[in-house]
Enzyme design. Structure first.
Site, PDB file in Angstrom:
ATOM      1  CG  ASN A 299      11.102  12.875  83.735  1.00 47.99           C
ATOM      2  OD1 ASN A 299      10.494  11.892  84.154  1.00 47.99           O
ATOM      3  ND2 ASN A 299      11.251  13.129  82.455  1.00 47.99           N
TER       4      ASN A 299
ATOM      5  CB  SER B  77      13.068  -5.126  77.429  1.00 51.98           C
ATOM      6  OG  SER B  77      11.949  -5.828  76.972  1.00 51.98           O
TER       7      SER B  77
ATOM      8  CE1 TYR C   9      10.779  -0.021  76.287  1.00 52.30           C
ATOM      9  CE2 TYR C   9      10.103  -2.092  75.298  1.00 52.30           C
ATOM     10  CZ  TYR C   9      10.603  -1.397  76.368  1.00 52.30           C
ATOM     11  OH  TYR C   9      10.942  -2.061  77.510  1.00 52.30           O
TER      12      TYR C   9
ATOM     13  CE  LYS D 119      14.212  -0.276  77.764  1.00 48.25           C
ATOM     14  NZ  LYS D 119      14.713   0.387  78.968  1.00 48.25           N
TER      15      LYS D 119
HETATM   16  C1  UD1 Z   1       5.140  -5.827  76.721  1.00 45.67           C
HETATM   17  C2  UD1 Z   1       5.929  -5.229  75.610  1.00 45.67           C
HETATM   18  C3  UD1 Z   1       7.389  -5.393  75.904  1.00 45.67           C
HETATM   19  C4  UD1 Z   1       7.709  -4.693  77.209  1.00 45.67           C
HETATM   20  C5  UD1 Z   1       6.835  -5.293  78.313  1.00 45.67           C
HETATM   21  C6  UD1 Z   1       7.008  -4.555  79.630  1.00 45.67           C
HETATM   22  C7  UD1 Z   1       4.471  -5.406  73.648  1.00 45.67           C
HETATM   23  C8  UD1 Z   1       4.264  -6.055  72.315  1.00 45.67           C
HETATM   24  N1  UD1 Z   1       5.537  -5.853  74.349  1.00 45.67           N
HETATM   25  O1  UD1 Z   1       5.432  -7.219  76.789  1.00 45.67           O
HETATM   26  O2  UD1 Z   1       8.164  -4.848  74.858  1.00 45.67           O
HETATM   27  O3  UD1 Z   1       9.079  -4.854  77.540  1.00 45.67           O
HETATM   28  O4  UD1 Z   1       5.462  -5.195  77.941  1.00 45.67           O
HETATM   29  O5  UD1 Z   1       6.494  -3.270  79.589  1.00 45.67           O
HETATM   30  O6  UD1 Z   1       3.737  -4.532  74.051  1.00 45.67           O
HETATM   31  N2  UD1 Z   1      -2.601  -9.409  77.005  1.00 45.67           N
HETATM   32  C9  UD1 Z   1      -3.972  -9.602  76.934  1.00 45.67           C
HETATM   33  N3  UD1 Z   1      -4.806  -8.574  77.336  1.00 45.67           N
HETATM   34  C10 UD1 Z   1      -4.330  -7.381  77.810  1.00 45.67           C
HETATM   35  C11 UD1 Z   1      -2.922  -7.190  77.882  1.00 45.67           C
HETATM   36  C12 UD1 Z   1      -2.095  -8.219  77.469  1.00 45.67           C
HETATM   37  O7  UD1 Z   1      -4.440 -10.661  76.502  1.00 45.67           O
HETATM   38  O8  UD1 Z   1      -5.135  -6.488  78.146  1.00 45.67           O
HETATM   39  C13 UD1 Z   1      -1.707 -10.524  76.626  1.00 45.67           C
HETATM   40  C14 UD1 Z   1      -0.717 -10.216  75.519  1.00 45.67           C
HETATM   41  O9  UD1 Z   1      -1.280 -10.494  74.262  1.00 45.67           O
HETATM   42  C15 UD1 Z   1       0.440 -11.166  75.882  1.00 45.67           C
HETATM   43  C16 UD1 Z   1       0.392 -11.234  77.415  1.00 45.67           C
HETATM   44  O10 UD1 Z   1      -0.931 -10.823  77.769  1.00 45.67           O
HETATM   45  O11 UD1 Z   1       0.199 -12.461  75.366  1.00 45.67           O
HETATM   46  C17 UD1 Z   1       1.368 -10.303  78.095  1.00 45.67           C
HETATM   47  O12 UD1 Z   1       1.207  -8.982  77.578  1.00 45.67           O
HETATM   48  P1  UD1 Z   1       1.917  -7.720  78.273  1.00 45.67           P
HETATM   49  O13 UD1 Z   1       1.697  -7.753  79.729  1.00 45.67           O
HETATM   50  O14 UD1 Z   1       1.482  -6.506  77.527  1.00 45.67           O
HETATM   51  O15 UD1 Z   1       3.460  -7.994  78.054  1.00 45.67           O
HETATM   52  P2  UD1 Z   1       4.281  -8.279  76.689  1.00 45.67           P
HETATM   53  O16 UD1 Z   1       3.469  -7.998  75.488  1.00 45.67           O
HETATM   54  O17 UD1 Z   1       4.889  -9.624  76.802  1.00 45.67           O
END
Ligand code: UD1
Length: 339
Positions: A32, A124, A148, A152
């Site tokens: 969509n 996921s 979310y 899943k």
């Molecule tokens: C996230 C989702 C998960 C989803 C996946 C894919 C959450 C809690 N989990 O996984 O359910 O399936 O994305 O869409 O949102 N980080 C930073 N700075 C940032 C962004 C992230 O330090 O700006 C860190 C986070 O704290 C984490 C790591 O990077 O330790 C990965 O984060 P992210 O890429 O958002 O993935 P997940 O949290 O593992």
């Protein structure tokens, strides 16, 4: 095989679409376009030298979904379509249940109407919650901490119940860890709308100068450098796993879950360093507060996928960063035309 791909215009969808076309399958995409651009699919056509059908379809509209699915008559469905932002799901839980859970119920009815028994589902690692042990195997207890994740989990449970009720039904449930990277051409990649939620697109946008600084969400976790550890997997490896899963559905029955990860953890600081090296750019970062709901470490035991799908990840951190940079550098504003 005739393969219906829902959500085929998105980040994982376009990369998978390309490989499913390369494997010689006939494809129809239902999307969509709520979180994607038609431009990605145009680029897949150019890269693959093949065409495919596209229907602007919303999974919430069961009647038209049934008609269009019967029309295409798929042998198998790869089901990506859904909402995926954890924070937003806490704000708007009903939208998540309506799009993800109700959308999948509609899709399963449409498959029944079209006599299609095979589905490959985008799940996921979020279904493991805060893990009890590492690396995570598929037998790890399932739980979720936000709407979310629960959507899943509900879908996985529906697929297992349906498989138990219909001996001819097959579901490959793919539990993705953290997909990153882009096709090596730099023509397709991740193009989040608004401020990226995830780490890799945030780093890439800082590297290209679109944002100023990466906020590192916490450096006091129980990990080697204190920052969060995740199992990052190259999107092309992930896409290839879908082709293997399609093949798997052809000679198996029942619902089975597979972890799709590399099996190794990488910290936030390691990722920033690897990206700086691959891009040759400085990546300013600052330590910020922990993000609510985040866990310290999460990485896969990918043994089952290797043993049963004959698939394992091949691309490492350098390729993930280099390809992501190639995409971001060639398309600083994603699929949006340059201003
Ligand atoms: C996230 C989702 C998960 C989803 C996946 C894919 C959450 C809690 N989990 O996984 O359910 O399936 O994305 O869409 O949102 N980080 C930073 N700075 C940032 C962004 C992230 O330090 O700006 C860190 C986070 O704290 C984490 C790591 O990077 O330790 C990965 O984060 P992210 O890429 O958002 O993935 P997940 O949290 O593992």
């Amino acid at each position: 095989m005739r393969v219906l791909i829902t959500g085929g215009a998105g980040y994982l969808g376009t990369h998978t679409l390309l490989q499913v076309l390369a494997a010689g399958h006939e494809v129809c995409v239902f999307d969509n376009l709520s979180n994607s651009s038609p431009e990605g699919m145009e680029r897949v056509k150019a890269l693959s030298n093949r065409t495919f059908e596209f229907r602007n379809t919303d999974l919430r509209d069961r009647e038209s979904l049934i008609e269009r699915t019967k029309d295409f008559a798929p042998d198998a469905v790869i089901h990506f379509a859904g909402l995926k932002a954890v924070g937003e799901s806490v704000e708007k839980p009903l939208e998540y249940y309506e799009n993800n859970v109700q959308g999948t119920i509609n899709l399963l009815y449409a498959m029944e109407a079209a006599n299609c028994q095979n589905i490959v589902f985008s799940s996921s690692a979020t279904v493991y919650g805060d893990p009890d042990f590492l690396p995570i195997t598929e037998d790890h207890p399932l739980r979720s901490t936000n709407p979310y994740g629960r959507s899943k989990l509900h879908i996985e449970e529906m697929l297992r119940d349906l498989a138990a009720s219909k001996p001819e039904f097959t579901a490959a449930i793919l539990r993705y860890f953290n997909p990153v990277g882009a096709h090596k051409s730099g023509q397709i990649g991740e193009d989040p709308m608004g401020i990226p939620n995830n780490l890799m697109p945030m780093i890439a946008q800082v590297a290209v100068g679109r944002r100023e600084v990466v906020k590192v969400f916490g450096n006091d976790y129980d990990t080697p450098d204190g920052t969060g550890v995740r199992d990052y997997i190259h999107v092309n490896d992930l896409a290839r796993a879908h082709v293997a899963a399609l093949d798997w559905t052809q000679d198996h029955k029942g619902a089975r879950a597979f972890n799709l990860g590399v099996g190794q953890g990488v910290s936030v600081l390691e990722m920033i360093e690897a990206f700086a090296k691959a891009s040759g750019r400085d990546i300013p970062f600052e330590i910020a507060a922990r993000r609510a709901g985040d866990i310290a470490s999460c990485y896969a035991d990918p043994t089952r996928a290797r043993a049963e799908l004959g698939w394992s990840a091949e691309l490492g951190l350098d390729e993930m960063c280099a390809s992501s940079w190639n995409w971001q550098d060639s398309n600083p504003r994603g699929y949006e035309p340059d201003a």
